[in-house]
Scaffold this active site. Structure first.
Site, PDB file in Angstrom:
ATOM      1  N   CYS B  49       0.715  -0.915   0.051  1.00  0.00           N
ATOM      2  CA  CYS B  49       0.066   0.023   0.207  1.00  0.00           C
ATOM      3  C   CYS B  49       0.774   1.289   0.073  1.00  0.00           C
ATOM      4  O   CYS B  49       0.416   2.377  -0.136  1.00  0.00           O
ATOM      5  CB  CYS B  49      -0.812  -0.189   1.144  1.00  0.00           C
ATOM      6  SG  CYS B  49      -0.127  -0.308   2.834  1.00  0.00           S
ATOM      7  N   ASN B  50       2.141   1.154   0.603  1.00  0.00           N
ATOM      8  CA  ASN B  50       2.934   2.241   0.270  1.00  0.00           C
ATOM      9  C   ASN B  50       4.054   2.326  -0.866  1.00  0.00           C
ATOM     10  O   ASN B  50       4.818   3.382  -0.639  1.00  0.00           O
ATOM     11  CB  ASN B  50       3.768   2.356   1.844  1.00  0.00           C
ATOM     12  CG  ASN B  50       2.747   3.083   2.784  1.00  0.00           C
ATOM     13  OD1 ASN B  50       1.840   3.741   2.406  1.00  0.00           O
ATOM     14  ND2 ASN B  50       2.733   2.440   4.014  1.00  0.00           N
ATOM     15  N   GLN B 114       5.334  -6.165   8.660  1.00  0.00           N
ATOM     16  CA  GLN B 114       4.586  -6.779   7.410  1.00  0.00           C
ATOM     17  C   GLN B 114       5.568  -6.478   6.110  1.00  0.00           C
ATOM     18  O   GLN B 114       5.467  -7.718   5.370  1.00  0.00           O
ATOM     19  CB  GLN B 114       3.332  -5.877   7.113  1.00  0.00           C
ATOM     20  CG  GLN B 114       2.236  -6.364   7.795  1.00  0.00           C
ATOM     21  CD  GLN B 114       0.804  -5.615   7.475  1.00  0.00           C
ATOM     22  OE1 GLN B 114       1.108  -4.436   7.080  1.00  0.00           O
ATOM     23  NE2 GLN B 114      -0.114  -6.349   7.312  1.00  0.00           N
ATOM     24  N   GLY B 187     -17.250  -1.096  18.012  1.00  0.00           N
ATOM     25  CA  GLY B 187     -16.921  -0.413  16.681  1.00  0.00           C
ATOM     26  C   GLY B 187     -15.964  -0.912  16.284  1.00  0.00           C
ATOM     27  O   GLY B 187     -14.795  -1.441  16.558  1.00  0.00           O
ATOM     28  N   GLY B 189     -14.650  -0.449  13.020  1.00  0.00           N
ATOM     29  CA  GLY B 189     -13.948   0.274  11.869  1.00  0.00           C
ATOM     30  C   GLY B 189     -12.574  -0.204  11.642  1.00  0.00           C
ATOM     31  O   GLY B 189     -12.272  -1.366  12.436  1.00  0.00           O
ATOM     32  N   THR B 191      -9.612   0.700  12.946  1.00  0.00           N
ATOM     33  CA  THR B 191      -8.967   0.690  14.028  1.00  0.00           C
ATOM     34  C   THR B 191      -9.492  -0.531  15.160  1.00  0.00           C
ATOM     35  O   THR B 191      -8.665  -1.221  15.614  1.00  0.00           O
ATOM     36  CB  THR B 191      -8.947   1.911  15.049  1.00  0.00           C
ATOM     37  OG1 THR B 191      -8.922   2.957  14.024  1.00  0.00           O
ATOM     38  CG2 THR B 191      -8.130   2.424  15.932  1.00  0.00           C
ATOM     39  N   GLY B 192     -10.675  -0.559  15.032  1.00  0.00           N
ATOM     40  CA  GLY B 192     -11.620  -1.511  16.135  1.00  0.00           C
ATOM     41  C   GLY B 192     -11.093  -2.891  15.734  1.00  0.00           C
ATOM     42  O   GLY B 192     -10.912  -3.766  16.486  1.00  0.00           O
TER      43      GLY B 192
END
Lengths: 274, 420
Positions: B49-50, B114, B187, B189, B191-192
């Site tokens: 992704c980077n 990763q 939650g 999302g 982060t959760g």
């Protein structure tokens, strides 16, 4: 034998301060090589201390419990030995410096002021007295360690509550482990104190015609025993835990410390040997 | 060495460009096949992704960076990408770059775990796509060694550097046996979800999830072997949890001061961790005032993240030292692959064997025959080495360090155990 005793008397504080230095270095720097080496270093210090205690007993024909400064060196030994066993059993290695510094302090005071007494009161040559005193010392060492872990618990607790994450946060084990270490040390301490009281109760009336249940040392030790017994029962029954039980350990230790000072240095009774 | 590389990464391009140029595994396979046709004799692609990076040894010596950039953009059209968005590397700098990537010191999150796995996957793809010759295989070995050594010999990957992981690290400073604890994540999302995964990885005893969208909770619960509580009624069961992590996007508090007071009463003296990793906050900061509650919001967790990040940055010089050592090792090997030194080493190797044997047997021969033995054995060695020597010289005529020459020399050195 006497020259060996004299040499070891000065080597021991040096070894304890070096040991403290190695544990502190590892605590600050977290160097993997030192982590394993420091345990070996403590073992060698304890081995040297064992040789010293045996040599002293052989040289002066009595166990090293005949004066306060002999008691101090035994106390230094038993504190570090208790910690060493605890470290081996739990594999918690980051707390040694807080315990070993106490051994160093007791040992340096002992090394400076210790006297070489060949002639001692006959009562101090009793084997039962030896067992009684060793039980008491091991008990108080364990209570000291319990209080140190209690203190460390509070430090980590405060860092966690106030989000100030420093060395304590990084290096100490978690709160549950610190609480367990403090609690189990207190249990071991109570067992030894119980042993000391039991032996004392059997032996003292026989050895001293002027034995009295109103003896300050007896009352103080019983009070300390009672405080810890209440705390441990409260913890085992789930009534108290966490911060409360840790405070209990610290307060118990302070009571033990104050009562020891008062009964040994201020009040005088048949129970005062020095 | 003519290793060429281009890279679009978080240092050079914004996230929308990095996203647009990101390659899936299938796309990488296709691209490798295209590269193999007429661009690179050996090569590999790293795409996360980077970063998206192309490495290879061009078939044509005059193949340029521009052509390689064009090659990528033809297959991943993105109008806003310019030459400025590409980092370019050649030879030594390309090797250095891939080592830095493998070690995690070129990552957005320094010491990221990763990336090492992703680099290894890229190498495997190149090998399965027959794009890895002797040189790249050796490069892969070195890069993997750099990654492993960085992790074992330095603290580059130590400590939490994301808020979700910091929350879990904090939990480990309070509880010892997570397997005996119950946790609730409110939650789900990004982060959760990450926090829930971290808790599962750490061996949490019982994990429960709750989310406004029930289907999302269901999907994640299946993946993490967790139970689900309906969002409308989860507060009824709060007392059962030792750890509560909240990460919703709710503009209002999820757990108000009143909820906290009720919870404190129900939990008795049992310690409870309340981690609020949401912005705006989900849990009332009133939780702080209860002795047995450990409340942390995103600001306090960020303190841990920043401290760990600083420590990782302090480890970079140690990783660079490892990279330097591995580069020296790689180039020592690479330089040994030149034709002339190889022929000399080969001859020295055979000459050493000849001399040793002659020395041990020479006394068995009469004085007048000893000189003849010398001449005879030298002649045998020359005859044996004649063909390999001429073959190597002919190979050299195709270009210095051509893939063919490298392959032959590497095999020769391996077969005869020639190290110098």
């Amino acid at each position: 034998m006497k020259p060996l005793v004299d040499i070891l008397n000065w080597i021991l504080p040096l070894l304890y301060i070096l040991c403290f230095g190695v544990y502190t270095w590892d605590f600050i720097k977290d160097v993997r090589r030192v982590t394993n080496a420091k345990r070996l270093f403590l073992f060698l210090t304890l081995l040297t201390h064992t040789v010293y205690l045996l040599a002293r007993t052989a040289a002066f024909q009595h166990p090293p419990i005949t004066n306060v400064f002999e008691i101090f060196t035994v106390l230094a030994f038993s504190i570090s030995l208790s910690y060493f066993i605890l470290e081996l059993v739990t594999d918690v290695r980051g707390t040694g410096l807080f315990i070993i510094i106490l051994s160093f302090l007791f040992q340096i005071i002992s090394s400076v002021f210790i006297e070489d007494l060949v002639e001692v009161r006959e009562i101090l040559r009793s084997n039962l007295l030896g067992v009684h005193v060793f039980h008491a010392l091991l008990g108080y060492s364990a209570l000291t360690i319990s209080a140190v872990y209690g203190f460390l618990y509070l430090q980590l607790y405060n860092e966690l509550k106030h989000s100030t994450f420093g060395l304590i946060f990084e290096r100490l084990p978690n709160l549950e482990i610190l609480e367990k270490l403090s609690f189990y040390s207190a249990v071991i301490g109570l067992i030894f104190i119980t042993g000391a009281i039991a032996i004392g109760t059997i032996w003292l009336p026989r050895a001293f015609p002027n034995f009295s249940m109103g003896d300050p040392k007896l009352i103080a030790t019983s009070l300390v025993w009672l405080v810890y017994a209440i705390g441990i029962t409260a913890r085992l029954t789930g009534f108290w835990h966490g911060k409360k039980i840790v405070w209990f350990s610290i307060v118990g230790f302070l009571i033990a410390l104050c009562s020891t000072i008062v009964t040994n240095f201020i009040s005088k009774s048949f129970h005062s040997f020095y | 060495m003519n290793l060429l590389a281009v890279s679009v990464n978080h240092h050079t391009a914004p996230v929308e460009i990095r996203e647009a140029l990101h390659l899936s595994t299938e796309e990488m396979k296709g691209l490798l096949a295209d590269l193999r046709k007429d661009v690179f004799s050996e090569g590999f692609i790293i795409s996360t992704c980077n970063r998206t990076e192309l490495y290879g040894i061009p078939i044509q010596a005059d193949y340029s960076y521009k052509e390689l950039e064009r090659f990528l953009l033809d297959r991943k059209p993105m109008l806003s990408v310019t030459d400025e968005h590409f980092q370019k590397f050649f030879s030594c700098s390309a090797i250095n770059h891939v080592f830095r990537v493998a070690a995690g010191i070129d990552s957005l999150l320094i010491g990221d775990n990763q990336i090492f796995g992703q680099v290894k996957e890229s190498f495997q793809l190149a090998e399965s796509g027959q794009m890895a010759g002797v040189m790249l295989k050796r490069l892969f070995d070195s890069a993997i060694r750099v990654g492993k050594r960085s992790k074992t010999e330095t603290l580059i990957s130590e400590g939490a550097i994301t808020v979700s992981y910091a929350a879990v690290q904090l939990i480990e400073k309070i509880f010892s046996a997570l397997s005996k604890k119950n946790a609730l994540v409110i939650g789900l999302g990004e982060t959760g979800e990450i926090a829930a995964k971290h808790l599962r990885d750490k061996g949490i005893g019982k994990l429960t999830l709750t989310n406004r969208t029930y289907e999302k909770a269901e999907k994640l619960a299946e993946q993490l072997h967790a139970s689900i509580l309906p969002f409308s009624s989860f507060k009824d069961n709060l007392k059962d949890f030792d750890i509560i992590i909240s990460a919703t996007s709710s503009p209002e508090l999820i757990l108000t001061a009143e909820d906290i007071a009720k919870l404190a009463k129900k939990r008795g003296g049992n310690p409870t961790i309340l981690s609020d990793i949401a912005i705006p906050r989900d849990i009332s900061p009133e939780a702080r005032k209860y002795d047995t509650f450990f409340y942390h919001d995103i600001d306090s967790l960020n303190i841990i993240v920043e401290q760990n990040m600083k420590k990782r940055k302090d480890e970079i010089p140690k990783v660079q030292q490892i990279i330097m050592e591995e580069m020296i090792d790689f180039f020592s090997w690479f330089n040994s692959l030149e034709i002339a030194p190889t022929i000399k080493s080969l001859r020295d190797h055979f000459e050493a064997i000849r001399m040793e044997e002659v020395k041990s047997q020479i006394n068995r021969f009469a004085k007048e025959d000893q000189e003849k033995i010398e001449i005879l054995t030298k002649r045998i060695i020359n005859k044996i080495l004649h063909h390999p020597t001429t073959t190597l010289r002919k190979t050299a005529e195709n270009g210095v360090n051509s893939p063919e020459a490298i392959a032959k020399i590497a095999m020769l050195r391996e077969m005869f155990d020639i190290k110098n």
